[in-house]
Design a protein around this motif. Structure first.
Motif, PDB file in Angstrom:
ATOM      1  N   ALA A   2       0.831  -1.212   0.000  1.00 50.97           N
ATOM      2  CA  ALA A   2       0.000   0.000   0.000  1.00 50.97           C
ATOM      3  C   ALA A   2       0.863   1.259   0.000  1.00 50.97           C
ATOM      4  CB  ALA A   2      -0.927  -0.012   1.218  1.00 50.97           C
ATOM      5  N   ALA A   3       1.923   1.247   0.818  1.00 50.69           N
ATOM      6  CA  ALA A   3       2.828   2.404   0.866  1.00 50.69           C
ATOM      7  C   ALA A   3       3.506   2.627  -0.484  1.00 50.69           C
ATOM      8  CB  ALA A   3       3.883   2.194   1.960  1.00 50.69           C
ATOM      9  N   GLY A   4       3.925   1.533  -1.133  1.00 50.53           N
ATOM     10  CA  GLY A   4       4.563   1.645  -2.444  1.00 50.53           C
ATOM     11  C   GLY A   4       3.627   2.236  -3.482  1.00 50.53           C
ATOM     12  N   ILE A   5       2.346   1.811  -3.466  1.00 50.48           N
ATOM     13  CA  ILE A   5       1.366   2.343  -4.415  1.00 50.48           C
ATOM     14  C   ILE A   5       1.159   3.838  -4.191  1.00 50.48           C
ATOM     15  CG2 ILE A   5      -1.086   2.264  -5.057  1.00 50.48           C
ATOM     16  CD1 ILE A   5      -0.975  -0.771  -4.491  1.00 50.48           C
ATOM     17  N   PHE A  10       2.250   9.458  -5.835  1.00 49.33           N
ATOM     18  CA  PHE A  10       2.816  10.765  -5.496  1.00 49.33           C
ATOM     19  C   PHE A  10       3.872  11.191  -6.519  1.00 49.33           C
ATOM     20  CE2 PHE A  10       6.321  13.074  -3.392  1.00 49.33           C
ATOM     21  CZ  PHE A  10       5.652  14.258  -3.107  1.00 49.33           C
ATOM     22  N   PHE A  11       4.770  10.282  -6.877  1.00 52.36           N
ATOM     23  CA  PHE A  11       5.808  10.618  -7.847  1.00 52.36           C
ATOM     24  C   PHE A  11       5.224  10.834  -9.243  1.00 52.36           C
ATOM     25  CE2 PHE A  11       8.928   9.478  -4.683  1.00 52.36           C
ATOM     26  CZ  PHE A  11      10.042  10.218  -5.043  1.00 52.36           C
ATOM     27  N   LYS A  12       4.163  10.107  -9.567  1.00 54.15           N
ATOM     28  CA  LYS A  12       3.510  10.312 -10.869  1.00 54.15           C
ATOM     29  C   LYS A  12       2.931  11.722 -10.938  1.00 54.15           C
ATOM     30  CE  LYS A  12       0.285   8.082 -14.050  1.00 54.15           C
ATOM     31  NZ  LYS A  12       1.309   7.831 -15.075  1.00 54.15           N
ATOM     32  N   TRP A  13       2.317  12.141  -9.829  1.00 56.61           N
ATOM     33  CA  TRP A  13       1.766  13.500  -9.773  1.00 56.61           C
ATOM     34  C   TRP A  13       2.879  14.541  -9.769  1.00 56.61           C
ATOM     35  CZ3 TRP A  13       2.632  16.781  -5.521  1.00 56.61           C
ATOM     36  CH2 TRP A  13       1.982  18.011  -5.579  1.00 56.61           C
ATOM     37  N   LEU A  14       3.953  14.263  -9.012  1.00 55.81           N
ATOM     38  CA  LEU A  14       5.045  15.221  -8.878  1.00 55.81           C
ATOM     39  C   LEU A  14       5.787  15.428 -10.199  1.00 55.81           C
ATOM     40  CD1 LEU A  14       6.551  16.924  -6.726  1.00 55.81           C
ATOM     41  CD2 LEU A  14       8.091  14.989  -6.406  1.00 55.81           C
ATOM     42  N   LEU A  15       6.026  14.318 -10.901  1.00 56.88           N
ATOM     43  CA  LEU A  15       6.779  14.412 -12.152  1.00 56.88           C
ATOM     44  C   LEU A  15       5.897  14.912 -13.298  1.00 56.88           C
ATOM     45  CD1 LEU A  15       8.836  11.106 -11.844  1.00 56.88           C
ATOM     46  CD2 LEU A  15       9.719  13.429 -11.623  1.00 56.88           C
ATOM     47  N   ALA A  16       4.684  14.364 -13.376  1.00 55.60           N
ATOM     48  CA  ALA A  16       3.712  14.796 -14.393  1.00 55.60           C
ATOM     49  C   ALA A  16       4.342  14.943 -15.773  1.00 55.60           C
ATOM     50  CB  ALA A  16       3.059  16.111 -13.959  1.00 55.60           C
ATOM     51  N   GLY A  17       5.132  13.938 -16.165  1.00 60.22           N
ATOM     52  CA  GLY A  17       5.762  13.958 -17.484  1.00 60.22           C
ATOM     53  C   GLY A  17       7.024  14.793 -17.571  1.00 60.22           C
ATOM     54  N   GLN A  18       7.435  15.403 -16.462  1.00 61.07           N
ATOM     55  CA  GLN A  18       8.644  16.247 -16.476  1.00 61.07           C
ATOM     56  C   GLN A  18       9.820  15.468 -15.890  1.00 61.07           C
ATOM     57  OE1 GLN A  18       8.015  20.270 -14.950  1.00 61.07           O
ATOM     58  NE2 GLN A  18       5.807  19.969 -15.110  1.00 61.07           N
ATOM     59  N   ASP A  19      10.497  14.717 -16.750  1.00 61.14           N
ATOM     60  CA  ASP A  19      11.616  13.895 -16.282  1.00 61.14           C
ATOM     61  C   ASP A  19      12.769  14.726 -15.747  1.00 61.14           C
ATOM     62  OD1 ASP A  19      10.128  11.815 -17.088  1.00 61.14           O
ATOM     63  OD2 ASP A  19      11.322  11.305 -18.861  1.00 61.14           O
ATOM     64  N   GLU A  20      12.785  16.016 -16.129  1.00 62.34           N
ATOM     65  CA  GLU A  20      13.933  16.849 -15.726  1.00 62.34           C
ATOM     66  C   GLU A  20      13.699  17.567 -14.399  1.00 62.34           C
ATOM     67  OE1 GLU A  20      11.039  19.377 -17.944  1.00 62.34           O
ATOM     68  OE2 GLU A  20      11.918  17.381 -18.183  1.00 62.34           O
ATOM     69  N   ARG A  21      12.568  17.317 -13.721  1.00 61.78           N
ATOM     70  CA  ARG A  21      12.307  17.972 -12.434  1.00 61.78           C
ATOM     71  C   ARG A  21      13.429  17.624 -11.455  1.00 61.78           C
ATOM     72  NH1 ARG A  21       7.729  20.341 -10.273  1.00 61.78           N
ATOM     73  NH2 ARG A  21       6.425  19.549 -11.956  1.00 61.78           N
ATOM     74  N   MET A  22      14.006  18.657 -10.803  1.00 59.20           N
ATOM     75  CA  MET A  22      15.231  18.477 -10.027  1.00 59.20           C
ATOM     76  C   MET A  22      14.989  18.489  -8.517  1.00 59.20           C
ATOM     77  SD  MET A  22      17.763  18.230 -12.204  1.00 59.20           S
ATOM     78  CE  MET A  22      18.183  18.591 -13.904  1.00 59.20           C
ATOM     79  N   ALA A 195      11.506  -8.961   2.442  1.00 60.23           N
ATOM     80  CA  ALA A 195      10.414  -8.912   1.471  1.00 60.23           C
ATOM     81  C   ALA A 195       9.609  -7.607   1.479  1.00 60.23           C
ATOM     82  CB  ALA A 195       9.486 -10.099   1.692  1.00 60.23           C
ATOM     83  N   PRO A 196       9.236  -7.054   2.641  1.00 57.62           N
ATOM     84  CA  PRO A 196       8.435  -5.824   2.612  1.00 57.62           C
ATOM     85  C   PRO A 196       9.109  -4.682   1.860  1.00 57.62           C
ATOM     86  CG  PRO A 196       8.419  -6.774   4.810  1.00 57.62           C
ATOM     87  CD  PRO A 196       9.437  -7.540   4.022  1.00 57.62           C
ATOM     88  N   TYR A 197      10.428  -4.572   1.981  1.00 58.06           N
ATOM     89  CA  TYR A 197      11.151  -3.506   1.294  1.00 58.06           C
ATOM     90  C   TYR A 197      11.150  -3.745  -0.220  1.00 58.06           C
ATOM     91  CZ  TYR A 197      12.765  -3.052   6.095  1.00 58.06           C
ATOM     92  OH  TYR A 197      12.803  -2.933   7.458  1.00 58.06           O
ATOM     93  N   GLY A 198      11.363  -5.013  -0.610  1.00 54.56           N
ATOM     94  CA  GLY A 198      11.358  -5.346  -2.038  1.00 54.56           C
ATOM     95  C   GLY A 198      10.016  -5.067  -2.675  1.00 54.56           C
ATOM     96  N   VAL A 199       8.933  -5.456  -2.001  1.00 61.83           N
ATOM     97  CA  VAL A 199       7.589  -5.213  -2.522  1.00 61.83           C
ATOM     98  C   VAL A 199       7.328  -3.707  -2.618  1.00 61.83           C
ATOM     99  CG1 VAL A 199       5.125  -5.478  -2.021  1.00 61.83           C
ATOM    100  CG2 VAL A 199       6.678  -7.420  -1.738  1.00 61.83           C
ATOM    101  N   PHE A 200       7.764  -2.943  -1.629  1.00 63.62           N
ATOM    102  CA  PHE A 200       7.600  -1.483  -1.660  1.00 63.62           C
ATOM    103  C   PHE A 200       8.262  -0.887  -2.901  1.00 63.62           C
ATOM    104  CE2 PHE A 200       9.563   2.657  -0.880  1.00 63.62           C
ATOM    105  CZ  PHE A 200       8.448   3.433  -0.606  1.00 63.62           C
TER     106      PHE A 200
END
Length: 428
Positions: A2-5, A10-22, A195-200
Protein backbone atom coordinates in the motif's frame (compact mmCIF):
# COMPACT_ATOMS: atom_id res chain seq x y z
CA UNK A 1 2.49 -2.75 -0.92
CA UNK A 2 0.00 0.00 0.00
CA UNK A 3 2.83 2.40 0.87
CA UNK A 4 4.56 1.65 -2.44
CA UNK A 5 1.37 2.34 -4.41
CA UNK A 6 0.85 5.67 -2.60
CA UNK A 7 4.47 6.72 -3.16
CA UNK A 8 4.16 5.73 -6.83
CA UNK A 9 1.04 7.90 -7.26
CA UNK A 10 2.82 10.76 -5.50
CA UNK A 11 5.81 10.62 -7.85
CA UNK A 12 3.51 10.31 -10.87
CA UNK A 13 1.77 13.50 -9.77
CA UNK A 14 5.05 15.22 -8.88
CA UNK A 15 6.78 14.41 -12.15
CA UNK A 16 3.71 14.80 -14.39
CA UNK A 17 5.76 13.96 -17.48
CA UNK A 18 8.64 16.25 -16.48
CA UNK A 19 11.62 13.89 -16.28
CA UNK A 20 13.93 16.85 -15.73
CA UNK A 21 12.31 17.97 -12.43
CA UNK A 22 15.23 18.48 -10.03
CA UNK A 23 15.97 17.86 -6.37
CA UNK A 24 18.56 20.30 -5.04
CA UNK A 25 20.96 18.87 -2.46
CA UNK A 26 24.14 20.65 -1.35
CA UNK A 27 23.78 23.03 -4.26
CA UNK A 28 23.58 20.21 -6.81
CA UNK A 29 20.58 19.57 -9.05
CA UNK A 30 19.71 15.86 -9.21
CA UNK A 31 16.85 14.66 -11.47
CA UNK A 32 14.09 13.19 -9.27
CA UNK A 33 13.23 10.47 -11.80
CA UNK A 34 16.84 9.36 -12.14
CA UNK A 35 17.40 9.32 -8.38
CA UNK A 36 14.21 7.60 -7.22
CA UNK A 37 12.29 5.91 -10.05
CA UNK A 38 15.23 4.73 -12.19
CA UNK A 39 17.57 4.60 -9.20
CA UNK A 40 16.43 3.57 -5.71
CA UNK A 41 13.07 1.99 -6.69
CA UNK A 42 14.46 0.18 -9.74
CA UNK A 43 17.60 -1.13 -8.00
CA UNK A 44 15.74 -2.23 -4.85
CA UNK A 45 13.04 -4.04 -6.82
CA UNK A 46 15.45 -5.77 -9.20
CA UNK A 47 17.68 -6.96 -6.33
CA UNK A 48 14.63 -8.42 -4.59
CA UNK A 49 13.44 -10.25 -7.73
CA UNK A 50 16.97 -11.55 -8.38
CA UNK A 51 17.17 -12.81 -4.79
CA UNK A 52 13.91 -14.73 -5.18
CA UNK A 53 15.00 -16.22 -8.51
CA UNK A 54 18.35 -17.19 -6.95
CA UNK A 55 16.50 -19.66 -4.69
CA UNK A 56 14.25 -21.22 -7.31
CA UNK A 57 16.58 -23.78 -8.96
CA UNK A 58 18.22 -25.11 -5.76
CA UNK A 59 14.83 -25.15 -3.98
CA UNK A 60 13.09 -27.08 -6.76
CA UNK A 61 15.93 -29.55 -7.34
CA UNK A 62 16.70 -30.33 -3.69
CA UNK A 63 13.04 -30.46 -2.56
CA UNK A 64 12.02 -32.65 -5.48
CA UNK A 65 14.92 -35.08 -4.96
CA UNK A 66 14.01 -35.32 -1.24
CA UNK A 67 10.33 -35.85 -2.02
CA UNK A 68 10.93 -38.44 -4.75
CA UNK A 69 13.48 -40.57 -2.88
CA UNK A 70 11.13 -40.69 0.15
CA UNK A 71 8.42 -42.41 -1.90
CA UNK A 72 8.75 -46.08 -1.02
CA UNK A 73 6.35 -47.07 -3.81
CA UNK A 74 7.61 -45.86 -7.20
CA UNK A 75 4.13 -46.39 -8.72
CA UNK A 76 2.93 -43.61 -6.40
CA UNK A 77 5.02 -41.16 -8.43
CA UNK A 78 3.17 -42.00 -11.64
CA UNK A 79 -0.15 -41.66 -9.83
CA UNK A 80 0.96 -38.35 -8.32
CA UNK A 81 2.09 -36.97 -11.68
CA UNK A 82 -1.07 -38.12 -13.47
CA UNK A 83 -3.40 -36.48 -10.92
CA UNK A 84 -1.41 -33.24 -10.85
CA UNK A 85 -1.17 -32.75 -14.61
CA UNK A 86 -4.83 -33.72 -15.15
CA UNK A 87 -6.01 -31.21 -12.50
CA UNK A 88 -3.87 -28.40 -13.92
CA UNK A 89 -5.14 -28.98 -17.47
CA UNK A 90 -8.78 -29.21 -16.31
CA UNK A 91 -8.61 -25.95 -14.32
CA UNK A 92 -6.95 -24.20 -17.30
CA UNK A 93 -9.70 -25.42 -19.64
CA UNK A 94 -12.36 -24.21 -17.16
CA UNK A 95 -10.62 -20.83 -16.91
CA UNK A 96 -10.50 -20.13 -20.65
CA UNK A 97 -14.06 -21.43 -21.19
CA UNK A 98 -15.29 -19.07 -18.47
CA UNK A 99 -13.35 -16.19 -20.07
CA UNK A 100 -14.76 -16.79 -23.56
CA UNK A 101 -18.31 -17.09 -22.19
CA UNK A 102 -17.98 -13.81 -20.23
CA UNK A 103 -16.43 -11.98 -23.19
CA UNK A 104 -19.20 -13.14 -25.58
CA UNK A 105 -21.78 -12.06 -23.01
CA UNK A 106 -20.34 -8.56 -22.46
CA UNK A 107 -18.78 -7.91 -25.92
CA UNK A 108 -15.81 -5.73 -24.82
CA UNK A 109 -14.66 -5.08 -28.43
CA UNK A 110 -18.01 -4.06 -29.94
CA UNK A 111 -17.96 -0.50 -31.31
CA UNK A 112 -14.29 -0.01 -30.41
CA UNK A 113 -12.29 1.94 -32.98
CA UNK A 114 -8.78 2.05 -31.67
CA UNK A 115 -5.51 3.13 -33.16
CA UNK A 116 -2.28 1.95 -31.58
CA UNK A 117 1.29 3.05 -32.18
CA UNK A 118 2.55 0.09 -30.16
CA UNK A 119 4.05 -2.89 -31.92
CA UNK A 120 4.43 -6.52 -31.00
CA UNK A 121 7.27 -8.64 -32.30
CA UNK A 122 6.17 -12.26 -32.47
CA UNK A 123 8.61 -14.86 -31.23
CA UNK A 124 7.79 -18.11 -32.96
CA UNK A 125 6.19 -20.58 -30.54
CA UNK A 126 7.47 -24.18 -30.56
CA UNK A 127 5.26 -26.94 -31.97
CA UNK A 128 3.48 -29.27 -29.54
CA UNK A 129 5.80 -32.16 -30.43
CA UNK A 130 8.83 -29.94 -29.76
CA UNK A 131 7.36 -28.96 -26.38
CA UNK A 132 7.29 -32.62 -25.30
CA UNK A 133 10.82 -33.22 -26.66
CA UNK A 134 12.10 -30.17 -24.77
CA UNK A 135 10.84 -31.57 -21.46
CA UNK A 136 13.79 -33.99 -21.36
CA UNK A 137 17.23 -32.43 -20.72
CA UNK A 138 20.29 -33.31 -22.76
CA UNK A 139 22.44 -31.39 -20.27
CA UNK A 140 20.92 -31.02 -16.77
CA UNK A 141 23.57 -28.48 -15.71
CA UNK A 142 22.66 -26.28 -18.67
CA UNK A 143 18.97 -26.67 -17.76
CA UNK A 144 19.71 -25.42 -14.25
CA UNK A 145 21.77 -22.51 -15.57
CA UNK A 146 18.91 -21.47 -17.88
CA UNK A 147 16.21 -22.14 -15.27
CA UNK A 148 14.29 -24.56 -17.50
CA UNK A 149 11.82 -25.84 -14.91
CA UNK A 150 10.35 -28.83 -16.73
CA UNK A 151 13.81 -30.22 -17.53
CA UNK A 152 14.95 -29.66 -13.93
CA UNK A 153 11.83 -31.46 -12.66
CA UNK A 154 12.45 -34.47 -14.93
CA UNK A 155 16.11 -34.74 -13.90
CA UNK A 156 15.31 -34.31 -10.18
CA UNK A 157 12.61 -37.01 -10.32
CA UNK A 158 14.92 -39.48 -12.10
CA UNK A 159 17.74 -38.66 -9.68
CA UNK A 160 15.43 -39.19 -6.69
CA UNK A 161 14.18 -42.55 -8.04
CA UNK A 162 17.79 -43.68 -8.58
CA UNK A 163 18.64 -42.68 -4.99
CA UNK A 164 15.66 -44.65 -3.64
CA UNK A 165 16.89 -47.74 -5.53
CA UNK A 166 20.56 -47.40 -4.48
CA UNK A 167 20.39 -48.93 -1.01
CA UNK A 168 22.90 -47.64 1.58
CA UNK A 169 24.51 -45.17 -0.83
CA UNK A 170 21.09 -43.67 -1.54
CA UNK A 171 20.31 -43.42 2.19
CA UNK A 172 23.56 -41.56 2.90
CA UNK A 173 22.91 -39.15 0.01
CA UNK A 174 19.30 -38.73 1.12
CA UNK A 175 20.48 -37.49 4.53
CA UNK A 176 22.70 -34.90 2.80
CA UNK A 177 19.82 -33.68 0.61
CA UNK A 178 17.49 -33.43 3.62
CA UNK A 179 20.09 -31.25 5.39
CA UNK A 180 20.44 -29.15 2.23
CA UNK A 181 16.66 -28.72 2.09
CA UNK A 182 16.66 -27.39 5.67
CA UNK A 183 19.42 -24.91 4.85
CA UNK A 184 17.63 -23.66 1.71
CA UNK A 185 14.37 -23.14 3.63
CA UNK A 186 16.33 -21.14 6.20
CA UNK A 187 17.60 -19.03 3.30
CA UNK A 188 13.99 -18.46 2.27
CA UNK A 189 13.27 -17.27 5.83
CA UNK A 190 16.20 -14.85 5.66
CA UNK A 191 14.89 -13.40 2.41
CA UNK A 192 11.37 -13.02 3.81
CA UNK A 193 12.75 -10.54 6.34
CA UNK A 194 13.63 -8.27 3.40
CA UNK A 195 10.41 -8.91 1.47
CA UNK A 196 8.44 -5.82 2.61
CA UNK A 197 11.15 -3.51 1.29
CA UNK A 198 11.36 -5.35 -2.04
CA UNK A 199 7.59 -5.21 -2.52
CA UNK A 200 7.60 -1.48 -1.66
CA UNK A 201 10.22 -0.73 -4.34
CA UNK A 202 8.39 -2.80 -6.98
CA UNK A 203 5.03 -1.11 -6.32
CA UNK A 204 6.53 2.40 -6.14
CA UNK A 205 8.19 2.10 -9.55
CA UNK A 206 5.23 0.42 -11.24
CA UNK A 207 2.64 2.98 -10.15
CA UNK A 208 4.96 5.86 -11.04
CA UNK A 209 5.23 4.64 -14.63
CA UNK A 210 1.77 3.08 -15.15
CA UNK A 211 -0.26 4.88 -17.79
CA UNK A 212 -3.86 5.06 -16.59
CA UNK A 213 -4.93 6.90 -19.76
CA UNK A 214 -4.49 3.61 -21.64
CA UNK A 215 -6.53 1.71 -19.06
CA UNK A 216 -9.38 4.21 -19.50
CA UNK A 217 -9.49 3.58 -23.26
CA UNK A 218 -9.58 -0.18 -22.67
CA UNK A 219 -11.83 -0.05 -19.61
CA UNK A 220 -14.33 -2.67 -20.83
CA UNK A 221 -11.64 -5.20 -21.80
CA UNK A 222 -9.75 -4.54 -18.55
CA UNK A 223 -12.91 -4.94 -16.44
CA UNK A 224 -13.93 -8.23 -18.10
CA UNK A 225 -10.48 -9.81 -17.65
CA UNK A 226 -10.24 -8.61 -14.04
CA UNK A 227 -13.76 -9.81 -13.19
CA UNK A 228 -13.15 -13.30 -14.63
CA UNK A 229 -9.78 -13.54 -12.85
CA UNK A 230 -11.43 -12.76 -9.50
CA UNK A 231 -14.35 -15.10 -10.24
CA UNK A 232 -12.09 -18.01 -11.19
CA UNK A 233 -9.58 -17.35 -8.39
CA UNK A 234 -12.21 -17.24 -5.65
CA UNK A 235 -15.32 -19.11 -6.84
CA UNK A 236 -13.93 -21.81 -9.17
CA UNK A 237 -11.01 -22.70 -6.91
CA UNK A 238 -13.17 -22.54 -3.80
CA UNK A 239 -15.84 -24.83 -5.25
CA UNK A 240 -13.31 -27.35 -6.63
CA UNK A 241 -11.44 -27.43 -3.31
CA UNK A 242 -14.65 -27.96 -1.33
CA UNK A 243 -16.01 -30.65 -3.66
CA UNK A 244 -12.80 -32.70 -3.90
CA UNK A 245 -11.43 -32.33 -0.37
CA UNK A 246 -14.19 -31.01 1.90
CA UNK A 247 -11.76 -28.35 3.21
CA UNK A 248 -12.92 -24.85 4.11
CA UNK A 249 -12.06 -22.53 1.17
CA UNK A 250 -12.05 -19.44 3.43
CA UNK A 251 -9.23 -20.88 5.55
CA UNK A 252 -7.35 -21.79 2.37
CA UNK A 253 -7.62 -18.29 0.88
CA UNK A 254 -6.60 -16.66 4.16
CA UNK A 255 -3.46 -18.81 4.34
CA UNK A 256 -2.62 -18.12 0.69
CA UNK A 257 -2.90 -14.34 1.07
CA UNK A 258 0.83 -13.64 1.44
CA UNK A 259 1.84 -15.87 -1.47
CA UNK A 260 -0.85 -14.35 -3.71
CA UNK A 261 0.34 -10.83 -2.85
CA UNK A 262 3.90 -11.87 -3.66
CA UNK A 263 2.70 -13.19 -7.00
CA UNK A 264 0.91 -9.90 -7.61
CA UNK A 265 4.02 -7.82 -6.87
CA UNK A 266 6.51 -9.97 -8.82
CA UNK A 267 4.34 -11.00 -11.83
CA UNK A 268 6.29 -14.27 -11.88
CA UNK A 269 5.13 -17.69 -10.70
CA UNK A 270 8.74 -18.87 -10.74
CA UNK A 271 10.02 -16.01 -8.59
CA UNK A 272 7.14 -16.53 -6.14
CA UNK A 273 7.81 -20.27 -5.87
CA UNK A 274 9.82 -20.16 -2.60
CA UNK A 275 6.96 -18.27 -0.92
CA UNK A 276 4.32 -20.60 -2.41
CA UNK A 277 6.25 -23.66 -1.23
CA UNK A 278 6.52 -22.25 2.29
CA UNK A 279 2.79 -21.46 2.42
CA UNK A 280 1.73 -24.85 1.04
CA UNK A 281 3.91 -26.91 3.41
CA UNK A 282 3.98 -24.82 6.61
CA UNK A 283 0.61 -23.02 6.59
CA UNK A 284 -1.65 -25.36 4.63
CA UNK A 285 -0.19 -28.72 5.68
CA UNK A 286 0.71 -30.48 2.43
CA UNK A 287 3.63 -32.87 2.96
CA UNK A 288 6.88 -31.99 1.19
CA UNK A 289 6.82 -35.29 -0.75
CA UNK A 290 3.80 -33.94 -2.67
CA UNK A 291 4.38 -30.16 -2.55
CA UNK A 292 7.92 -30.49 -3.92
CA UNK A 293 6.37 -31.99 -7.07
CA UNK A 294 3.07 -30.11 -7.49
CA UNK A 295 4.26 -26.54 -6.80
CA UNK A 296 7.23 -26.42 -9.24
CA UNK A 297 5.16 -28.21 -11.89
CA UNK A 298 2.29 -25.78 -11.34
CA UNK A 299 4.58 -22.76 -11.67
CA UNK A 300 5.50 -24.10 -15.11
CA UNK A 301 2.30 -25.54 -16.60
CA UNK A 302 -0.57 -24.03 -14.59
CA UNK A 303 -1.47 -20.85 -16.46
CA UNK A 304 -5.13 -20.31 -15.57
CA UNK A 305 -4.74 -16.53 -15.31
CA UNK A 306 -2.99 -16.39 -18.66
CA UNK A 307 -5.70 -18.58 -20.22
CA UNK A 308 -8.36 -16.12 -19.00
CA UNK A 309 -6.53 -13.21 -20.62
CA UNK A 310 -6.22 -15.19 -23.87
CA UNK A 311 -9.91 -16.06 -23.93
CA UNK A 312 -11.08 -12.47 -23.41
CA UNK A 313 -8.37 -11.03 -25.69
CA UNK A 314 -9.27 -13.42 -28.53
CA UNK A 315 -12.93 -12.34 -28.43
CA UNK A 316 -11.92 -8.66 -28.02
CA UNK A 317 -9.53 -8.68 -30.99
CA UNK A 318 -12.01 -10.61 -33.15
CA UNK A 319 -14.70 -7.99 -32.40
CA UNK A 320 -12.37 -5.02 -32.99
CA UNK A 321 -11.35 -6.41 -36.40
CA UNK A 322 -14.96 -7.54 -37.16
CA UNK A 323 -13.99 -11.21 -37.58
CA UNK A 324 -16.71 -13.78 -36.85
CA UNK A 325 -15.41 -16.84 -35.01
CA UNK A 326 -17.30 -20.13 -35.19
CA UNK A 327 -17.92 -22.59 -32.36
CA UNK A 328 -15.10 -24.78 -33.70
CA UNK A 329 -12.77 -21.74 -33.58
CA UNK A 330 -13.58 -21.19 -29.92
CA UNK A 331 -13.04 -24.89 -29.18
CA UNK A 332 -9.68 -24.61 -30.95
CA UNK A 333 -8.81 -21.60 -28.76
CA UNK A 334 -9.61 -23.63 -25.61
CA UNK A 335 -7.56 -26.61 -26.79
CA UNK A 336 -4.58 -24.57 -28.01
CA UNK A 337 -4.37 -22.38 -24.91
CA UNK A 338 -4.68 -25.39 -22.56
CA UNK A 339 -1.94 -27.39 -24.30
CA UNK A 340 0.28 -24.33 -24.87
CA UNK A 341 0.38 -23.70 -21.11
CA UNK A 342 2.53 -26.85 -20.71
CA UNK A 343 5.53 -25.34 -22.47
CA UNK A 344 5.28 -21.80 -21.08
CA UNK A 345 7.74 -20.37 -18.57
CA UNK A 346 6.41 -18.71 -15.42
CA UNK A 347 7.93 -15.30 -16.16
CA UNK A 348 6.38 -11.82 -16.64
CA UNK A 349 4.74 -11.09 -19.99
CA UNK A 350 4.94 -14.62 -21.38
CA UNK A 351 1.17 -14.69 -21.85
CA UNK A 352 1.50 -12.41 -24.88
CA UNK A 353 3.67 -15.01 -26.63
CA UNK A 354 1.04 -17.67 -25.94
CA UNK A 355 -1.70 -15.32 -27.13
CA UNK A 356 0.11 -14.87 -30.46
CA UNK A 357 0.06 -18.65 -30.94
CA UNK A 358 -3.68 -18.78 -30.15
CA UNK A 359 -4.52 -15.92 -32.53
CA UNK A 360 -2.57 -17.55 -35.35
CA UNK A 361 -4.45 -20.80 -34.78
CA UNK A 362 -7.83 -19.17 -35.52
CA UNK A 363 -6.63 -16.76 -38.21
CA UNK A 364 -6.82 -13.50 -36.24
CA UNK A 365 -4.25 -10.72 -36.87
CA UNK A 366 -1.38 -10.94 -34.36
CA UNK A 367 -1.05 -7.15 -34.65
CA UNK A 368 -4.14 -6.94 -32.43
CA UNK A 369 -1.91 -7.69 -29.43
CA UNK A 370 -0.56 -4.15 -29.74
CA UNK A 371 -3.98 -2.86 -28.67
CA UNK A 372 -3.83 -4.53 -25.24
CA UNK A 373 -0.12 -4.20 -24.41
CA UNK A 374 -0.73 -0.96 -22.48
CA UNK A 375 -2.89 -2.58 -19.80
CA UNK A 376 -1.24 -5.99 -19.73
CA UNK A 377 1.21 -5.21 -16.93
CA UNK A 378 -1.44 -4.71 -14.24
CA UNK A 379 -3.44 -7.68 -15.52
CA UNK A 380 -0.26 -9.78 -15.57
CA UNK A 381 0.19 -9.13 -11.85
CA UNK A 382 -3.35 -10.31 -11.12
CA UNK A 383 -2.95 -13.34 -13.40
CA UNK A 384 0.11 -14.43 -11.43
CA UNK A 385 -1.77 -14.18 -8.12
CA UNK A 386 -4.47 -16.46 -9.61
CA UNK A 387 -1.86 -18.92 -10.94
CA UNK A 388 -0.10 -19.14 -7.57
CA UNK A 389 -3.42 -19.77 -5.79
CA UNK A 390 -4.22 -22.51 -8.33
CA UNK A 391 -0.86 -24.19 -7.67
CA UNK A 392 -1.65 -24.37 -3.96
CA UNK A 393 -5.24 -25.54 -4.52
CA UNK A 394 -4.12 -28.47 -6.70
CA UNK A 395 -1.39 -29.28 -4.14
CA UNK A 396 -4.10 -29.54 -1.46
CA UNK A 397 -6.26 -31.87 -3.55
CA UNK A 398 -3.38 -34.14 -4.55
CA UNK A 399 -1.94 -34.15 -1.01
CA UNK A 400 -5.33 -35.08 0.49
CA UNK A 401 -5.85 -37.87 -2.04
CA UNK A 402 -2.36 -39.28 -1.36
CA UNK A 403 -2.73 -39.13 2.46
CA UNK A 404 0.09 -36.60 2.51
CA UNK A 405 -1.91 -33.81 4.13
CA UNK A 406 -2.00 -32.64 7.76
CA UNK A 407 -5.49 -31.29 8.41
CA UNK A 408 -4.50 -30.11 11.89
CA UNK A 409 -1.96 -27.72 10.32
CA UNK A 410 -4.59 -26.52 7.82
CA UNK A 411 -7.10 -25.73 10.57
CA UNK A 412 -4.50 -24.09 12.83
CA UNK A 413 -4.82 -20.35 12.19
CA UNK A 414 -1.32 -19.74 13.56
CA UNK A 415 0.45 -22.49 11.58
CA UNK A 416 3.49 -21.11 9.78
CA UNK A 417 2.72 -17.55 10.85
CA UNK A 418 5.32 -17.35 13.62
CA UNK A 419 7.96 -14.93 12.41
CA UNK A 420 11.53 -15.99 12.79
CA UNK A 421 13.91 -13.21 13.78
CA UNK A 422 17.44 -13.48 12.54
CA UNK A 423 20.29 -12.41 14.82
CA UNK A 424 23.44 -11.51 12.90
CA UNK A 425 25.36 -10.24 15.95
CA UNK A 426 26.91 -13.58 16.79
CA UNK A 427 28.54 -13.80 13.35
CA UNK A 428 32.21 -12.74 13.29
Amino acid sequence: MAAGILVGFFFKWLLAGQDERMLYLLGMGIPLKALFVDGIFHIGGEIFIASLKMLVVPLVFVSLVCGTCSLSDTTALGRLGGKTIALYLVTTAIAISLAIFAALLINPGMGVEMQSDASFNLSEAPSLSQVFINIFPSNPIESMAKGNMLQIIVFAVLFGIAMAMSGKAGERLSAVFNDLSGVIMKLVTLLMNLAPYGVFFLMAKLFTTLGFETIASLAKYFAVVMAVLVLHGLVSYGVILKLLTGLNPLIFFRKMRDAALFGFSTSSSNATMPVTMEAVTKKIGVKNSVASFTVPLGATINMDGTAIMQGVATVFIAQVFAVDLTLSDYLMVILTATLASIGTAGVPGVGLIMLAMVLQQVGLPVEGIALIIGVDRLLDMTRTAVNVTGDAMVSCIVGKSENAFDEAVFNDVNAGSKEESVDFHHLR
